[in-house]
Enzyme design. Structure first.
Site, PDB file in Angstrom:
ATOM      1  N   HIS A 102       0.817  -1.226   0.000  1.00  0.00           N
ATOM      2  CA  HIS A 102       0.000   0.000   0.000  1.00  0.00           C
ATOM      3  C   HIS A 102       0.849   1.275   0.000  1.00  0.00           C
ATOM      4  O   HIS A 102       0.343   2.342  -0.329  1.00  0.00           O
ATOM      5  CB  HIS A 102      -0.998  -0.009   1.168  1.00  0.00           C
ATOM      6  CG  HIS A 102      -0.423   0.365   2.487  1.00  0.00           C
ATOM      7  ND1 HIS A 102      -0.099  -0.541   3.459  1.00  0.00           N
ATOM      8  CD2 HIS A 102      -0.096   1.582   3.007  1.00  0.00           C
ATOM      9  CE1 HIS A 102       0.388   0.091   4.513  1.00  0.00           C
ATOM     10  NE2 HIS A 102       0.402   1.388   4.264  1.00  0.00           N
ATOM     11  N   ASP A 127      -0.859  -7.452   1.676  1.00  0.00           N
ATOM     12  CA  ASP A 127      -0.179  -6.148   1.631  1.00  0.00           C
ATOM     13  C   ASP A 127       1.339  -6.330   1.774  1.00  0.00           C
ATOM     14  O   ASP A 127       1.926  -5.974   2.789  1.00  0.00           O
ATOM     15  CB  ASP A 127      -0.746  -5.278   2.765  1.00  0.00           C
ATOM     16  CG  ASP A 127      -0.254  -3.844   2.712  1.00  0.00           C
ATOM     17  OD1 ASP A 127       0.327  -3.461   1.673  1.00  0.00           O
ATOM     18  OD2 ASP A 127      -0.443  -3.116   3.712  1.00  0.00           O
ATOM     19  N   SER A 131       4.289   1.748   8.338  1.00  0.00           N
ATOM     20  CA  SER A 131       3.970   0.672   7.396  1.00  0.00           C
ATOM     21  C   SER A 131       5.193   0.195   6.641  1.00  0.00           C
ATOM     22  O   SER A 131       6.088   0.988   6.337  1.00  0.00           O
ATOM     23  CB  SER A 131       2.949   1.162   6.380  1.00  0.00           C
ATOM     24  OG  SER A 131       1.716   1.264   6.986  1.00  0.00           O
ATOM     25  N   GLY A 132       5.181  -1.087   6.327  1.00  0.00           N
ATOM     26  CA  GLY A 132       6.292  -1.673   5.572  1.00  0.00           C
ATOM     27  C   GLY A 132       7.442  -2.077   6.471  1.00  0.00           C
ATOM     28  O   GLY A 132       8.308  -2.843   6.089  1.00  0.00           O
TER      29      GLY A 132
HETATM   30  N1  ARG Z   1      -0.974   2.017   7.153  1.00  0.00           N
HETATM   31  C1  ARG Z   1      -0.215   2.946   7.901  1.00  0.00           C
HETATM   32  C2  ARG Z   1       0.973   3.488   7.106  1.00  0.00           C
HETATM   33  O1  ARG Z   1       0.868   3.651   5.933  1.00  0.00           O
HETATM   34  C3  ARG Z   1       0.146   2.549   9.260  1.00  0.00           C
HETATM   35  C4  ARG Z   1       0.220   1.120   9.639  1.00  0.00           C
HETATM   36  C5  ARG Z   1       0.140   0.937  11.095  1.00  0.00           C
HETATM   37  N2  ARG Z   1      -0.973   1.702  11.531  1.00  0.00           N
HETATM   38  C6  ARG Z   1      -1.523   1.629  12.727  1.00  0.00           C
HETATM   39  N3  ARG Z   1      -2.487   2.395  12.980  1.00  0.00           N
HETATM   40  N4  ARG Z   1      -1.104   0.787  13.585  1.00  0.00           N
HETATM   41  O2  ARG Z   1       1.999   3.821   7.625  1.00  0.00           O
END
Ligand code: ARG
Length: 338
Positions: free
Chosen positions: A85, A135, A229-230
């Site tokens: 993503h 993902d 993320s990642g």
């Molecule tokens: N999807 C988010 C990003 O792009 C964060 C992933 C972790 N998020 C969370 N609320 N724990 O960085």
């Protein structure tokens, strides 16, 4: 001949210096000082070799200024594992992205730090935006990196690793935009509890949203947030002193809320996908061929605390490892000598 024998010995049982090809997952935790971020985490101190496999995936919005978008981890000298993503919301061409390795602060440069461009980006074929199924993504770097104390590779658990029995789990990242706005840019780490999938998918938790390809960890005040993320979720191996990367940070409902654990993609679930992606034939005519996929990867010992002992692997694996290493060694020597 003597040199070769030493190299072979190192390849089979000891640390290999300056090449990617042997050990992995060493020392994610370094000395820490208290602070907040990831959420409920602490600063990772520079120069300790802690979290040496972590990368900052960046986009050049307005060159030469780059913006941290996601984390990632090095799995071989030329491949990074991250979340799919990260590349969906930002549609800039791949030429406008960079991967920064070896840094603990986002603004850091110098001999510990390497910057690479993206040669190839491979998103999981079944990645579903918004639902965030599958993902995961692999990024091939334009050139391999030389592993050293600041740059190491992550250990990915194969099918035989009993991931659910692992303890001492941690997350790390440069996330949480709110704090970032205050100007702090030091990598954050936090100890998190893994929540088993059944509980995580139950009615009071993340009901119906959790699949076999997910791992839940970190809630109630501690955990990942936007920008993490990642990046990795790692747990300590039961016997040896290294860490397995069991998850790739994917999504969450808010950050660190009670009963709303952060969700990662399971690296054990994607183990074959990850390795086969690295060995995959390039797209017709446009891309150069990928490097061979090593089974394990390397780093020199950190300078501050003793290097944890990694057991000599299983003989067959050892042989495979050895041939991969030999290739790495020859490439390294060629670079060094000529
Ligand atoms: N999807 C988010 C990003 O792009 C964060 C992933 C972790 N998020 C969370 N609320 N724990 O960085």
């Amino acid at each position: 001949m003597i040199l070769l024998s030493i190299l072979i010995l190192l390849a089979l049982c000891g640390p290999a210096h300056g090449i990617c090809g042997q050990t992995c997952g060493l020392r994610p935790m370094g000395t820490t000082v208290g602070s907040t971020r990831v959420v409920g985490g602490t600063d990772v101190m520079p120069g300790t070799g802690a979290w040496a496999g972590i990368a900052s995936v960046r986009c050049y919005w307005n060159p030469p200024v780059s913006v941290h978008v996601c984390g990632g981890t090095l799995v071989s000298s030329q491949w990074l594992l991250t979340a799919a993503h990260c590349f969906i919301n930002i549609t800039n061409p791949l030429s406008e992205w960079a991967i920064v390795l070896g840094a603990t602060s986002l603004g850091q440069s110098g001999p510990d730090v390497e910057v690479r461009r993206i040669k190839r980006l491979i998103l999981h074929e079944k990645y579903t935006p918004n639902l965030e199924h599958h993902d995961v993504a692999m990024v091939e770097l334009d050139r391999p990196v030389r592993c050293r104390s600041s740059i190491q590779t992550a250990c990915l658990p194969g099918p035989s690793v009993k991931v659910s029995e692992l303890k001492n789990c941690y997350v790390a990242g440069w996330g949480d935009r709110i704090v970032k706005a205050s100007g702090r840019d030091v990598l954050q780490q936090a100890k998190v509890q893994v929540v088993d999938n059944q509980l995580c998918n139950s009615s009071e938790w993340l009901q119906g949203y959790i699949y076999d390809f997910n791992v839940c960890a970190g809630q109630g005040g501690v955990g990942t947030c936007q920008g993490d993320s990642g990046g990795p979720l790692v747990c300590q191996d039961k016997r040896a002193g290294f860490f397995w990367q069991i998850g790739v940070t994917s999504w969450g409902v808010g950050c660190a809320r009670p009963k709303r654990p952060a969700v990662s993609s399971s690296t054990q679930y994607y183990y074959n996908w990850i390795w086969s992606t690295m060995g995959r034939k390039p797209a017709p005519a446009t891309m150069p061929p990928p490097p061979p996929a090593p089974t394990y990867t390397a780093a020199p010992p950190p300078t501050i605390t003793p290097r944890p002992v990694q057991p000599c692997p299983f003989p067959r694996e050892k042989l495979l490892q050895f041939f991969n290493l030999l290739k790495d060694i020859l490439r390294y020597l060629k670079e060094k000598l000529f």
